[in-house]
Write a protein that holds these residues in place. Structure first.
Motif, PDB file in Angstrom:
ATOM      1  N   ILE A   1      46.244  -3.238  53.074  1.00 34.22           N
ATOM      2  CA  ILE A   1      45.005  -4.047  53.096  1.00 34.22           C
ATOM      3  C   ILE A   1      44.784  -5.289  54.249  1.00 34.22           C
ATOM      4  N   LEU A   2      43.837  -5.101  54.864  1.00 36.36           N
ATOM      5  CA  LEU A   2      43.555  -6.105  55.943  1.00 36.36           C
ATOM      6  C   LEU A   2      42.700  -7.204  55.650  1.00 36.36           C
ATOM      7  N   VAL A   3      43.184  -8.373  55.788  1.00 37.47           N
ATOM      8  CA  VAL A   3      42.536  -9.582  55.559  1.00 37.47           C
ATOM      9  C   VAL A   3      41.951  -9.945  57.040  1.00 37.47           C
ATOM     10  N   GLY A   4      40.700  -9.193  57.322  1.00 42.20           N
ATOM     11  CA  GLY A   4      40.182  -9.405  58.772  1.00 42.20           C
ATOM     12  C   GLY A   4      39.261 -10.562  58.701  1.00 42.20           C
ATOM     13  N   ASP A   5      39.259 -11.095  60.111  1.00 42.56           N
ATOM     14  CA  ASP A   5      38.200 -11.871  60.481  1.00 42.56           C
ATOM     15  C   ASP A   5      36.966 -11.351  60.227  1.00 42.56           C
ATOM     16  N   SER A   6      36.570 -10.281  59.880  1.00 44.46           N
ATOM     17  CA  SER A   6      35.285  -9.666  59.374  1.00 44.46           C
ATOM     18  C   SER A   6      34.695 -10.620  58.407  1.00 44.46           C
ATOM     19  N   LEU A   7      35.748 -11.463  57.591  1.00 42.66           N
ATOM     20  CA  LEU A   7      35.368 -11.960  56.611  1.00 42.66           C
ATOM     21  C   LEU A   7      34.320 -13.225  57.023  1.00 42.66           C
TER      22      LEU A   7
ATOM     23  N   VAL B   1      50.817  -9.285  61.257  1.00 42.62           N
ATOM     24  CA  VAL B   1      49.429  -9.838  61.963  1.00 42.62           C
ATOM     25  C   VAL B   1      48.908  -8.991  62.842  1.00 42.62           C
ATOM     26  N   LYS B   2      47.635  -9.180  62.965  1.00 39.74           N
ATOM     27  CA  LYS B   2      46.819  -8.077  63.969  1.00 39.74           C
ATOM     28  C   LYS B   2      46.026  -9.068  64.995  1.00 39.74           C
ATOM     29  N   LEU B   3      46.134  -8.783  66.204  1.00 36.19           N
ATOM     30  CA  LEU B   3      45.668  -9.478  67.188  1.00 36.19           C
ATOM     31  C   LEU B   3      44.816  -8.646  68.286  1.00 36.19           C
TER      32      LEU B   3
ATOM     33  N   THR C   1      47.031  -9.512  58.312  1.00 39.49           N
ATOM     34  CA  THR C   1      45.905 -10.297  58.560  1.00 39.49           C
ATOM     35  C   THR C   1      45.571 -10.691  60.124  1.00 39.49           C
ATOM     36  N   ASP C   2      44.608 -10.830  60.294  1.00 37.69           N
ATOM     37  CA  ASP C   2      43.998 -11.033  61.682  1.00 37.69           C
ATOM     38  C   ASP C   2      44.346 -12.477  61.984  1.00 37.69           C
ATOM     39  N   MET C   3      44.620 -12.484  63.348  1.00 32.59           N
ATOM     40  CA  MET C   3      44.581 -13.894  64.095  1.00 32.59           C
ATOM     41  C   MET C   3      43.233 -13.969  64.452  1.00 32.59           C
TER      42      MET C   3
ATOM     43  N   VAL D   1      42.512   0.974  66.653  1.00 33.35           N
ATOM     44  CA  VAL D   1      41.573   1.388  67.672  1.00 33.35           C
ATOM     45  C   VAL D   1      40.276   1.513  67.068  1.00 33.35           C
ATOM     46  N   GLU D   2      39.006   0.547  67.689  1.00 33.91           N
ATOM     47  CA  GLU D   2      37.966   0.562  67.128  1.00 33.91           C
ATOM     48  C   GLU D   2      36.850   1.006  68.268  1.00 33.91           C
ATOM     49  N   CYS D   3      35.953   2.032  67.646  1.00 29.36           N
ATOM     50  CA  CYS D   3      34.723   2.575  68.309  1.00 29.36           C
ATOM     51  C   CYS D   3      34.971   2.976  69.760  1.00 29.36           C
TER      52      CYS D   3
ATOM     53  N   ALA E   1      48.356  -4.375  67.081  1.00 28.10           N
ATOM     54  CA  ALA E   1      47.423  -4.460  68.178  1.00 28.10           C
ATOM     55  C   ALA E   1      46.290  -3.915  68.105  1.00 28.10           C
ATOM     56  N   HIS E   2      45.118  -4.381  68.383  1.00 29.17           N
ATOM     57  CA  HIS E   2      43.765  -4.194  67.975  1.00 29.17           C
ATOM     58  C   HIS E   2      43.112  -3.810  69.472  1.00 29.17           C
ATOM     59  N   ILE E   3      42.691  -2.476  69.805  1.00 29.86           N
ATOM     60  CA  ILE E   3      42.281  -2.180  70.857  1.00 29.86           C
ATOM     61  C   ILE E   3      40.978  -1.515  70.955  1.00 29.86           C
TER      62      ILE E   3
ATOM     63  N   LEU F   1      41.926  -0.856  54.005  1.00 29.42           N
ATOM     64  CA  LEU F   1      40.697  -1.164  53.651  1.00 29.42           C
ATOM     65  C   LEU F   1      40.743  -2.630  53.911  1.00 29.42           C
ATOM     66  N   THR F   2      39.869  -3.408  54.056  1.00 27.50           N
ATOM     67  CA  THR F   2      39.735  -4.976  54.278  1.00 27.50           C
ATOM     68  C   THR F   2      39.547  -5.354  52.793  1.00 27.50           C
ATOM     69  N   ALA F   3      40.057  -6.705  52.408  1.00 27.17           N
ATOM     70  CA  ALA F   3      39.757  -7.146  51.001  1.00 27.17           C
ATOM     71  C   ALA F   3      40.006  -8.701  51.521  1.00 27.17           C
TER      72      ALA F   3
ATOM     73  N   LEU G   1      38.517   0.821  57.055  1.00 26.75           N
ATOM     74  CA  LEU G   1      36.830   0.297  56.865  1.00 26.75           C
ATOM     75  C   LEU G   1      36.922  -1.090  56.429  1.00 26.75           C
ATOM     76  N   VAL G   2      35.800  -1.643  56.614  1.00 24.74           N
ATOM     77  CA  VAL G   2      35.396  -2.859  55.942  1.00 24.74           C
ATOM     78  C   VAL G   2      34.913  -2.582  54.329  1.00 24.74           C
ATOM     79  N   ILE G   3      35.516  -3.102  53.352  1.00 22.04           N
ATOM     80  CA  ILE G   3      35.231  -2.723  52.262  1.00 22.04           C
ATOM     81  C   ILE G   3      33.654  -2.716  51.804  1.00 22.04           C
TER      82      ILE G   3
ATOM     83  N   GLY H   1      42.353   4.273  62.955  1.00 19.64           N
ATOM     84  CA  GLY H   1      41.053   4.132  63.642  1.00 19.64           C
ATOM     85  C   GLY H   1      39.892   3.549  62.643  1.00 19.64           C
ATOM     86  N   ILE H   2      38.925   3.207  63.443  1.00 21.85           N
ATOM     87  CA  ILE H   2      37.693   2.522  62.593  1.00 21.85           C
ATOM     88  C   ILE H   2      36.738   3.189  63.860  1.00 21.85           C
ATOM     89  N   GLY H   3      35.757   4.117  63.308  1.00 16.44           N
ATOM     90  CA  GLY H   3      35.037   4.647  64.396  1.00 16.44           C
ATOM     91  C   GLY H   3      35.775   5.258  65.668  1.00 16.44           C
TER      92      GLY H   3
HETATM   93  O1  KIV Z   1      38.288  -7.655  60.960  1.00 16.39           O
HETATM   94  C1  KIV Z   1      38.253  -6.515  60.644  1.00 16.39           C
HETATM   95  O2  KIV Z   1      37.824  -6.331  59.509  1.00 16.39           O
HETATM   96  C2  KIV Z   1      38.725  -5.556  61.421  1.00 16.39           C
HETATM   97  C3  KIV Z   1      38.531  -4.355  61.439  1.00 16.39           C
HETATM   98  C4  KIV Z   1      36.973  -3.925  61.851  1.00 16.39           C
HETATM   99  C5  KIV Z   1      39.474  -3.133  61.827  1.00 16.39           C
HETATM  100  O3  KIV Z   1      39.293  -5.905  62.459  1.00 16.39           O
END
Ligand code: KIV
Length: 274
Positions: free
Chosen positions: A51-57, A122-124, A93-95, A191-193, A146-148, A32-34, A224-226, A212-214
């Motif tokens: 825990i993903l610190v996503g750039d979805s922030l 790190v995730k890119l 954490t996302d780059m 892997v997304e969507c 790696a995020h594809i 999950l993101t936080a 998922l995004v929290i 996976g997400i979607g």
């Molecule tokens: O930034 C994010 O929360 C993500 C997820 C959608 C996987 O990359």
């Protein structure tokens, strides 16, 4: 009982090797993101593995239209908030967009995420074009995801947030990208969507865990995004998410319900797949 149990006797901090063992054992990875200390503590306690610190922030915390404006300083700040709460979960954490445009930038910025933020991976976003960057990070001792599939940082090139890998040629190209990134040293793949069938093939054909997400129920884990899974994202809930607050009386219980649903493969179902 699974690694994400609340049983303090049995829980161990999650590492890259834990994630690989979980794939081999067929145990699903719950992620999950936080972005802050308090929710990260809830997520960690509930048994979330990553825990993903996503750039979805940029979208859910800052109200931006896309993830593109997120800066290194902002994501380091949020990573530090999350790692202050972390006891068991692995923090990835996302780059941010354009923070890994060259190998030198990628090395410099990934090091900042780990040294200043405390990130453990790190995730890119990328395709086989990012293989050299993944390889250099990996050889420098930096765990890489790696995020594809749908890459939100490419939203302006893609013309929107669209399902990827729908036809045979696109699916084969994505499988090839994934294998090149794995060979370059990626430790995990997000892997997304993508169609559920492609999510299944990716999980089957890669040795590393595929989260996976979607991307259907056959991936090695789910993320998922929290805000989406708590049902508090403004606007329409994404098709691939579920509101886990329904039937629960606390955020803690909702996050535990999510972990249980991922581990027992009762989420996602057909209704969340493409
Ligand atoms: O930034 C994010 O929360 C993500 C997820 C959608 C996987 O990359």
């Amino acid at each position: 009982m699974y690694a994400g149990t609340n049983d303090a006797q049995r829980r161990r901090p999650v590492t890259v090797s834990t994630l690989h063992k979980m794939k081999q054992a067929g145990e699903k990875i719950a992620s999950l993101t936080a972005y802050d200390y308090s929710l990260a503590a809830v997520v960690d306690e509930a048994g979330v593995d990553v825990i993903l610190v996503g750039d979805s922030l940029g979208m859910v915390m800052q109200g931006r239209e896309t993830t593109l404006p997120v800066t290194m300083d902002e994501i380091i700040y949020h990573t530090r908030c999350v790692t202050a709460a972390r006891r068991y979960s692995l923090v990835m954490t996302d780059m941010p967009f354009m923070s890994y445009a060259t190998v030198e930038q990628a090395l410099h910025n990934a090091a900042r995420l780990m040294k200043e933020g405390g990130a453990q991976m790190v995730k890119l976003e990328g395709t086989a074009d990012q293989a050299e960057i993944v390889s250099r990070l990996s050889r420098a001792g930096i765990p890489v995801c790696a995020h594809i599939g749908l890459q939100p940082q490419l939203v302006h090139k893609l013309g929107g947030y669209k399902v990827q890998g729908k036809d045979d040629a696109a699916a084969e190209a994505m499988l090839n990208d994934a294998k090149v990134l794995e060979a370059a040293g990626a430790d995990v793949m997000v892997v997304e969507c993508v169609p559920a069938e492609l999510g299944k093939r990716l999980a089957e054909e890669l040795t590393i865990p595929v989260i996976g997400i979607g991307a259907g129920p056959h991936c090695d884990g789910q993320v998922l995004v929290i805000q989406d899974m708590l049902g508090i994202t403004p606007g329409k809930r994404p098709k691939f998410s579920r509101n886990f607050m329904e039937g629960q009386t606390s955020v803690q219980a909702a996050v535990r319900a999510y972990v249980d649903a991922v581990k027992s493969v009762s989420f996602p179902t057909e209704e969340h797949a493409f």
